[in-house]
Design an enzyme around this catalytic site. Sequence first.
Site, mmCIF file in Angstrom:
data_model
loop_
_atom_site.group_PDB
_atom_site.id
_atom_site.type_symbol
_atom_site.label_atom_id
_atom_site.label_comp_id
_atom_site.label_asym_id
_atom_site.label_seq_id
_atom_site.Cartn_x
_atom_site.Cartn_y
_atom_site.Cartn_z
ATOM 1 N N TYR A 96 18.077 21.039 55.554
ATOM 2 C CA TYR A 96 19.346 21.540 56.087
ATOM 3 C C TYR A 96 20.010 22.459 55.079
ATOM 4 O O TYR A 96 19.767 22.360 53.876
ATOM 5 C CB TYR A 96 20.270 20.397 56.525
ATOM 6 C CG TYR A 96 21.098 19.727 55.451
ATOM 7 C CD1 TYR A 96 20.520 18.855 54.530
ATOM 8 C CD2 TYR A 96 22.472 19.936 55.369
ATOM 9 C CE1 TYR A 96 21.299 18.216 53.570
ATOM 10 C CE2 TYR A 96 23.251 19.299 54.419
ATOM 11 C CZ TYR A 96 22.658 18.443 53.512
ATOM 12 O OH TYR A 96 23.419 17.814 52.572
ATOM 13 N N ASP A 131 30.455 10.147 52.529
ATOM 14 C CA ASP A 131 29.321 9.349 52.026
ATOM 15 C C ASP A 131 29.612 8.826 50.621
ATOM 16 O O ASP A 131 29.248 7.699 50.281
ATOM 17 C CB ASP A 131 28.038 10.187 51.976
ATOM 18 C CG ASP A 131 27.732 10.850 53.307
ATOM 19 O OD1 ASP A 131 28.086 10.279 54.346
ATOM 20 O OD2 ASP A 131 27.132 11.947 53.287
HETATM 21 O O1 LIG Z 1 24.237 15.868 58.672
HETATM 22 C C1 LIG Z 1 23.312 15.205 58.229
HETATM 23 O O2 LIG Z 1 22.462 14.646 58.914
HETATM 24 C C2 LIG Z 1 23.215 15.016 56.774
HETATM 25 O O3 LIG Z 1 22.799 13.969 56.376
HETATM 26 C C3 LIG Z 1 23.653 16.130 55.871
HETATM 27 C C4 LIG Z 1 24.786 15.828 54.930
HETATM 28 O O4 LIG Z 1 24.295 15.465 53.649
HETATM 29 C C5 LIG Z 1 25.718 14.773 55.419
HETATM 30 O O5 LIG Z 1 26.006 14.999 56.771
HETATM 31 C C6 LIG Z 1 26.997 14.769 54.666
HETATM 32 O O6 LIG Z 1 27.785 13.706 55.185
#
Ligand SMILES: O=C(O)C(=O)C[C@H](O)[C@H](O)CO
Length: 307
Positions: free
Chosen positions: A87, A256
Site C-alpha cells: 500500500y 494503531d
Molecule cells: O489500511 C490498511 O489495511 C492498513 O493496514 C494500512 C495502515 O497501516 C493502517 O490502516 C493504519 O491504521
Amino acid sequence: MSGFASIGECMIELSGATGDNWRMGFAGDTFNTIWYVRALAAPDYPVDYVSAFGDDPFSVKQRDFFAANGIGIAASPIISGACPGLYAISLDGAERSFTYWRNDAAARKLAGDREALAASLKGRDIVYFSGITLAILTPVDRQLLLEAVKNARENGSKIAFDPNYRPRLWDNVETARSAISQAMRLADIALPTFPDEKDLFGDATPAATAARLSALGVKEIIVKDGTAPALVSVQGREDWIEAVPANAVDTTGAGDSFNGAYLAARINGLAPADAARRAHCVAARVVEFHGALAPMEEARAAFEKTM
Ligand SMILES: O=C(O)C(=O)C[C@H](O)[C@H](O)CO
C-alpha cells in the site's frame, strides 16, 4: 499464560514521498499495534505476529525485519509462491489516504491452516485482531478465525479488538456490521474509533458507541476520536482523556499506536485511564513521522514522559 499475539496482514508500505522517491517499509494496522507493544512492554515479554507469509525476496525481508525487532511469527504458515500486499500513503496536509495492491497477498490465507492458527494463539495473555483482519478473509475463513479466537478466549486469553472499518475492503455494509459485531461479542477490550462507528452503526456520540458495545458484553471500552478526548468506559465508570497536541505530518498509524501503547500499559499493570493517557502521548508522537511506524525509542520516550 504469557505473551501477546496480533493477527492480521503486514504489507509493504510506501510512505514519505519526495517527488517520485518513496520510502519502503512494512506496516498494516495489526502489525503497527504489535510494533508499539514490542516497544513499550518489557523487553522479555513475548510478542508474535500471526499471519501467513510468502517466500519471495520481499517476504524474506519482511520476516528479517520482524526478527531484527524482536517480533516472532509463532506457527504462521509460509506459503510457497505467495508474496506480501502493498500500500501507498497519499497525504492531504497530514491527513492520509491509502492505495492498496493486496488482493493476492499471502496474509489472506492466515486462517487456512486451523492447527497452525490454534498453535499460534495458544497460551497468550492477549490476542488482538481487527476489522481489517476480518475483511481480508473469505466468509469461511472469517468464521474459522472467529472460532480460533473464541477457543483462545475459552482457554483463558483476553481478546482485544479494533473494528478499524475500511469500507473498501468489505463487500457490503451488512457483512461488515455482522462480522464486526460477532467479533465484539468475543472481545474483553474494545478499541474502536468514533467516526468509524458512526459510519458503520450510526452511533450519535462516543457514549452511544460505548453503550452499544457494553450491551454486546464488552467490559473495557476505549472510544478514540482523533484529537478529541478518548472515552474510557470500564464497568460503569467513564473517563474522558484529552489528546496531546502534535505537529502532525502523517496521521497513518495514530489509532494503531494508541492501541499498542494502551495494551502495553495495561500489560505493564497501569489502570485503563492512565493507559489511555500514555496512549495519547505515543499517538501524538507517531503522527510526527511519515509512515505507520515511528522508531521504537521515540515511542518509548513519549510513553515514559511524565504526565
Ligand atoms: O489500511 C490498511 O489495511 C492498513 O493496514 C494500512 C495502515 O497501516 C493502517 O490502516 C493504519 O491504521
